[in-house]
Write an enzyme that holds these catalytic residues in place. Structure first.
Site, PDB file in Angstrom:
ATOM      1  N   THR A 320     -26.931 -40.758 -61.682  1.00  0.00           N
ATOM      2  CA  THR A 320     -26.802 -39.970 -62.908  1.00  0.00           C
ATOM      3  C   THR A 320     -25.376 -40.062 -63.451  1.00  0.00           C
ATOM      4  OG1 THR A 320     -28.511 -38.431 -62.137  1.00  0.00           O
ATOM      5  CG2 THR A 320     -27.072 -37.673 -63.907  1.00  0.00           C
ATOM      6  N   GLN A 350     -33.397 -39.224 -65.435  1.00  0.00           N
ATOM      7  CA  GLN A 350     -31.983 -38.964 -65.724  1.00  0.00           C
ATOM      8  C   GLN A 350     -31.347 -40.186 -66.398  1.00  0.00           C
ATOM      9  OE1 GLN A 350     -33.443 -38.534 -62.717  1.00  0.00           O
ATOM     10  NE2 GLN A 350     -32.663 -36.707 -61.678  1.00  0.00           N
ATOM     11  N   GLN A 372     -33.823 -36.631 -70.768  1.00  0.00           N
ATOM     12  CA  GLN A 372     -33.324 -35.849 -69.640  1.00  0.00           C
ATOM     13  C   GLN A 372     -31.845 -36.154 -69.411  1.00  0.00           C
ATOM     14  OE1 GLN A 372     -35.746 -36.042 -66.125  1.00  0.00           O
ATOM     15  NE2 GLN A 372     -34.262 -34.982 -64.845  1.00  0.00           N
ATOM     16  N   ASP A 373     -31.032 -35.090 -69.311  1.00  0.00           N
ATOM     17  CA  ASP A 373     -29.603 -35.214 -68.990  1.00  0.00           C
ATOM     18  C   ASP A 373     -28.802 -35.936 -70.075  1.00  0.00           C
ATOM     19  OD1 ASP A 373     -30.385 -34.015 -66.676  1.00  0.00           O
ATOM     20  OD2 ASP A 373     -29.753 -35.603 -65.328  1.00  0.00           O
ATOM     21  N   ASP A 394     -33.007 -30.354 -68.932  1.00  0.00           N
ATOM     22  CA  ASP A 394     -31.617 -30.150 -68.490  1.00  0.00           C
ATOM     23  C   ASP A 394     -30.636 -30.962 -69.335  1.00  0.00           C
ATOM     24  OD1 ASP A 394     -32.916 -28.771 -66.441  1.00  0.00           O
ATOM     25  OD2 ASP A 394     -32.785 -30.447 -65.033  1.00  0.00           O
ATOM     26  N   ARG A 461     -31.839 -23.233 -66.748  1.00  0.00           N
ATOM     27  CA  ARG A 461     -32.293 -22.913 -65.395  1.00  0.00           C
ATOM     28  C   ARG A 461     -31.146 -23.135 -64.416  1.00  0.00           C
ATOM     29  NH1 ARG A 461     -36.137 -27.646 -62.978  1.00  0.00           N
ATOM     30  NH2 ARG A 461     -35.089 -29.477 -63.841  1.00  0.00           N
ATOM     31  N   TRP A 463     -29.310 -24.646 -61.886  1.00  0.00           N
ATOM     32  CA  TRP A 463     -29.205 -25.872 -61.098  1.00  0.00           C
ATOM     33  C   TRP A 463     -28.472 -25.627 -59.781  1.00  0.00           C
ATOM     34  CZ3 TRP A 463     -25.233 -30.227 -62.445  1.00  0.00           C
ATOM     35  CH2 TRP A 463     -25.429 -31.332 -61.608  1.00  0.00           C
TER      36      TRP A 463
END
Length: 555
Positions: A320, A350, A372-373, A394, A461, A463
Site C-alpha cells: 500500500t 488498495q 480504495q485508499d 477507507d 471506521r 483502523w
C-alpha cells in the site's frame, strides 16, 4: 550504511556528561512509568534507580538512536540476501527517516529541561509521532509477505521492541517538555487569504518572473491564462528557480520526475520554493518527491488539465505504501492545480493516488481520484484546501495530523458487497498528536453511488487503536448511514477511538442515531483544538505558502 546526519554514540555520551545530572525532581522509576503507554516495558527498560523525567528521557533517546542505527543495518543485511520484497525496501526508507527524525530531536532534548514554546513542542511531537507511524508501516508491509514472512522474523522482532521504545520516548518527552495546556499563541490575524481558487501570490527574481510570465501567456485558452496569472506582492510565496515540464519537449523537461531531480537539495523556506510548472497533459508516471527535495512547488495548468496517472496496487504485488502514483517525502511540498489518479480500479483493492509522508505539506485546488485508499495522509503535518477527493473504502487514511478545509469529498460506487468508509485514521498511541480533521467541507455521493441507495456509506471506521477523526462545520449529504461510523472488526478499537462532530449541516448530519460507541457531538472549545492554528500549528508554517486558510472555527 548509516546516513551522515546520524550522531555518533561518543558525541552523545560526551554531551550527556557535560549536562547537569537533573533539572527536575528525582522520583521512583515506577512512578514515572505509571503514566507511560506501556508501563511494564518502561519498568523493565529504564534504570531502577530514582531519576528525573528528563534524565530518563535522555537515557531513552540514547537507546532510540542506537536502535535506529542497528535497525537500518539489519534491514540492509536482509536486503542483501532477499532483495525482492518491496516491503523491505519500504522499511529501509522508513528506517532512514526515523534516524533523521531522532537526530532532529537530539539538540532540543539535551539543551533544556523546561516546557518548550508551543511551535517547538509541536514540531518535536510530530517527529516522534511519525517515528512510531513508520515502525507500524514497516511492520504491516512485512506482515503481508505471506509464506515468505519467516525470512524477516528478526526484522519483525526488532520492530516490536522499537515501537515500544519510541512510544516511551514520546511519553517521557511529553511529561518533561510539554505544558499540560499547550495551545497555539493567539495571533491578531487568524485568517490568511490568498488570491483565489488555484491562484497564488508570488515573489520572484526578475529572471524567474520573466520566464514564468512567458509560460503563462503562452497558454490557450484564456481560461488557463487567468488561472495561472498571479499577483507579485511582498507577502507572496518566495520562489527561487523556475522550470517547466511539457511532454512535447517545448520547455525544460518532458516528465515530472526529471524536473524534481533538478530541484536543489535540502533547501529552506527562507531561500524560496523551487517552482515546477507542469503543462496540460496526461503524465503516466510514478512520481516521488524524496526527502532531500524540500520546498518544491508543483503547479499544474488546472484541474483535469494536468493529470498524473498510475495504477500500482496491492493485488498486483505492491505494498500500500509503495502503490502511490505520487509520493511526497520532502518537507514543505506545495502542490497546486493538479489531478492525481490511481486508475487500478476497485477490483485491485488498495491503490493509492497520493501518499504524503512530509512535514508542512500543502495541497491546494487539486483532485485525487481512486477507489480504495485514494489519499494516504501517512505522517507528520499536512493541509488540504479546496481539493476534491474521490474514493470508496477507507479512501482518506493514514496517521498524519491533517486538516482538510473547504474540500469536496465524493464517495463512489464500490464493488458489489462492499460498503464505503470515507476515513480510516491510523493513530496507535494516545500521545501522538495526529488525527484527521475535516473542516467546512462538502460530503456527497457521486451520481453512480446516489443511484444505488442500498450501498452503505460511513464517515469512518477505527483502523487503529486510537483512531481519531472529527467533522466540523461541514455539509453531510443524505447518503451517509444514520449510524455515521462503522466498526472495524467487532468491538476492536471501539473504546479507545475518538470520533466526533461539531456544528455540521445537511441531511446526513443528524446525530440522533449515531453509533453508541463514538464520542459524538463536541462543543466549540473542544472543536477549536482541531483547527488549523491549534491542530497543525499552521500559523507558523502556512503563511509563507500564501495559500488561503481559516485558522480557527468559522464564526
Amino acid at each position: 550504511m548509516v546516513s551522515s546526519n546520524s550522531i555518533s554514540l561518543l558525541t552523545f555520551l560526551t554531551f550527556l556528561f557535560l549536562l547537569p545530572s537533573s533539572f527536575s525532581a528525582v522520583v521512583p522509576t515506577t512512578e514515572i512509568c505509571r503514566s507511560t503507554t506501556f508501563p511494564s516495558f518502561c519498568n523493565a527498560f529504564l534504570p531502577n534507580s530514582p531519576a528525573s523525567v528528563h534524565s530518563h528521557c535522555r537515557f531513552t533517546l540514547h537507546h532510540a538512536l542506537t536502535h535506529a542505527q542497528t535497525f537500518l543495518a539489519l534491514v540492509d543485511a536482509h536486503l542483501s540476501l532477499f532483495p525482492f520484497p518491496s516491503a523491505l525496501h519500504d522499511c529501509r526508507s522508513l528506517a532512514e527517516a526515523n534516524l533523521d527524525y531522532i537526530t532532529q530531536t537530539f539538540s532540543i532534548v539535551n539543551s533544556t529541561s523546561v516546557a518548550l514554546p508551543y511551535y517547538q513542542a509541536h514540531e518535536m511531537m510530530s517527529l516522534m509521532s511519525a517515528m512510531i507511524t513508520n515502525e507500524n508501516t514497516c511492520y504491516e508491509g512485512l506482515a503481508g509477505l505471506g509464506s515468505a514472512i519467516g525470512l524477516v522474523d528478526k526484522v519483525l522482532e526488532a520492530i516490536s521492541f522499537d515501537r515500544k521504545l519510541y512510544s516511551l520516548y514520546l511519553s517521557l518527552f511529553k511529561m518533561g517538555w510539554v505544558s499540560k495546556n499547550m495551545k497555539a499563541p493567539i495571533l491578531p490575524k487568524m485568517n490568511h487569504f490568498g488570491v483565489g481558487k488555484g491562484q497564488l501570490k508570488l515573489k520572484m527574481s526578475p529572471k524567474d518572473r520573466a520566464y514564468y510570465e512567458r509560460l503563462v501567456h503562452s497558454k490557450k485558452p484564456a481560461a488557463a491564462r487567468r488561472l495561472l496569472q498571479t499577483n507579485y506582492e511582498n507577502d507572496g510565496i518566495l520562489v527561487n528557480g523556475v522550470v517547466a515540464v511539457d511532454q512535447n519537449g517545448t520547455y525544460d523537461f518532458t516528465n515530472i520526475s526529471a524536473a524534481i531531480a533538478a530541484a536543489p537539495d535540502k533547501t529552506t523556506v527562507t531561500k524560496g520554493y523551487f517552482l515546477i510548472f507542469v503543462t496540460a497533459g496526461i503524465y503516466n508516471e510514478t512520481v516521488l518527491v524524496p526527502k532531500n527535495k524540500r520546498y518544491v512547488l508543483l503547479i499544474g495548468e488546472g484541474n483535469n488539465q494536468t493529470i498524473i496517472n498510475g495504477n500500482k496496487n496491492v493485488v498486483d504485488g505492491s505494498t500500500t505504501f509503495n502503490s502511490a502514483t505520487v509520493a511526497v517525502e520532502g518537507t514543505g511540498f506545495f502542490g497546486v492545480n493538479l489531478t492525481i489518479s490511481n486508475t487500478a480500479g476497485p477490483a485491485k483493492h488498495q491503490a493509492v493516488a497520493l501518499r504524503v509522508s512530509a512535514d508542512n505539506a500543502t495541497l491546494y485546488s487539486c483532485i485525487f481520484e481512486g477507489y480504495q485508499d485514494t489519499l494516504y495522509t501517512h505522517s507528520l503535518r499536512q493541509f488540504y484546501r479546496e481539493c476534491d477527493i474521490y474514493g470508496t473504502v477507507d479512501f482518506i487514511f493514514g496517521n498524519a495530523a491533517v486538516v482538510l478545509q473547504n474540500c469536496n469529498i465524493y464517495a463512489r460506487l464500490p464493488l458489489s458487497g462492499q460498503f464505503n468508509a470515507l476515513t480510516a485514521q491510523g493513530r496507535t498511541d494516545p500521545n501522538q498528536n495526529t488525527g484527521t480533521s475535516i473542516h467546512n467541507c462538502t460530503i456527497k455521493a457521486t451520481p453512480e453511488l446516489a443511484a444505488n441507495p442500498a450501498t452503505k456509506s460511513y464517515l469512518g471506521r477505527p483502523w487503529k487503536e486510537y483512531s481519531r477523526t472529527v467533522y466540523m462545520q461541514s455539509f453531510i449529504d443524505a447518503f451517509i448511514d444514520p449510524a455515521g461510523w462503522k466498526e472495524w472488526d467487532g468491538t476492536l478499537n471501539l473504546n479507545t477511538s475518538y470520533y466526533a462532530e461539531f456544528n455540521n449541516s445537511g441531511p446526513g448530519s443528524d446525530t440522533s442515531r449515531r453509533a453508541p460507541w463514538v464520542v459524538g457531538v463536541i462543543n466549540a472549545t473542544v472543536a477549536n483544538s482541531f483547527t488549523v492554528s491549534q491542530f497543525l500549528a499552521g500559523d507558523q508554517w502556512l503563511p509563507p505558502t500564501a495559500v488561503p486558510y481559516t485558522g480557527g472555527l468559522i464564526s
